[in-house]
Design an enzyme around this catalytic site. Sequence first.
Site: not given
Ligand code: PGA
Length: 252
Positions: A101, A103, A179, A213
């Site tokens: 991911h 992140e 996000g 999103s």
């Molecule tokens: P989000 O995150 O739907 O809040 O944009 C998706 C993700 O990070 O897997």
Amino acid sequence: MRKQLCAANWKMHKTGDEATAFVERFMQRVDSIPRSVDVVLCPPFTALHDVRGALAGAQGEDGRVKLGAQNMHWEAGGAFTGEISAPMLRSLGVQYVIVGHSERRQYFGETDEMVALKTAAALRSGIVPIVAVGESLATRRAGGALDHVLSQVRAALGGLQPDELRRVSIAYEPIWAIGTGQNCDPNDANEIMSAIRSCLPGLENVPILYGGSVKPGNIAAYTAQPDVDGGLVGGASLDPDGFAALAAAAAK
Ligand code: PGA
């Protein structure tokens, strides 16, 4: 025909009790989701046991809503303080794991090499890796989105045999769409996802998810595209009614 897959990435949200309450509510809604859509819930490690128990209570041990994790280490065990291995996840009933991911790559220094090791380790334990790839806004603006994403896919999966590749799932998540409420145009997403599908032999029929999103109101615009098989959903997966509506809308 490929099935749709909607995976809930709860990130660092929900205690065990909150996760149990989600599952109880979500399972009251699950019949509204067409059978052509598979659902995976990926809670934090600390809630895996609770989600497994709540799912088993509602649907039996091998029901249609599956258990996933958000990360894992590639070694089966050893001196890796704070880490969790694939066999540990497997013994908790985990069937999917998100690897790479953005992140994890951005905040925890995960490299393409680590993502490849995790992907292979998940497969060895019989867990389906959901391999996440995606470009930054700067890369997209510079016209390098496709090259970047394909290089991430090849780095993560290039060492696998075609029969292993057939068991992976992939999530295309443009980092700038995560996000932010700023969606990738569905045609643009499909173009990249179609290129992912044809970049290695064995990926022709794997689930490729769009992430960034995704909401109940926009998922259908993605799954209407030929190479989009569902969504990896962050924020919109935290509410059980909303996530059930989203998964229902993902049916082709
Ligand atoms: P989000 O995150 O739907 O809040 O944009 C998706 C993700 O990070 O897997």
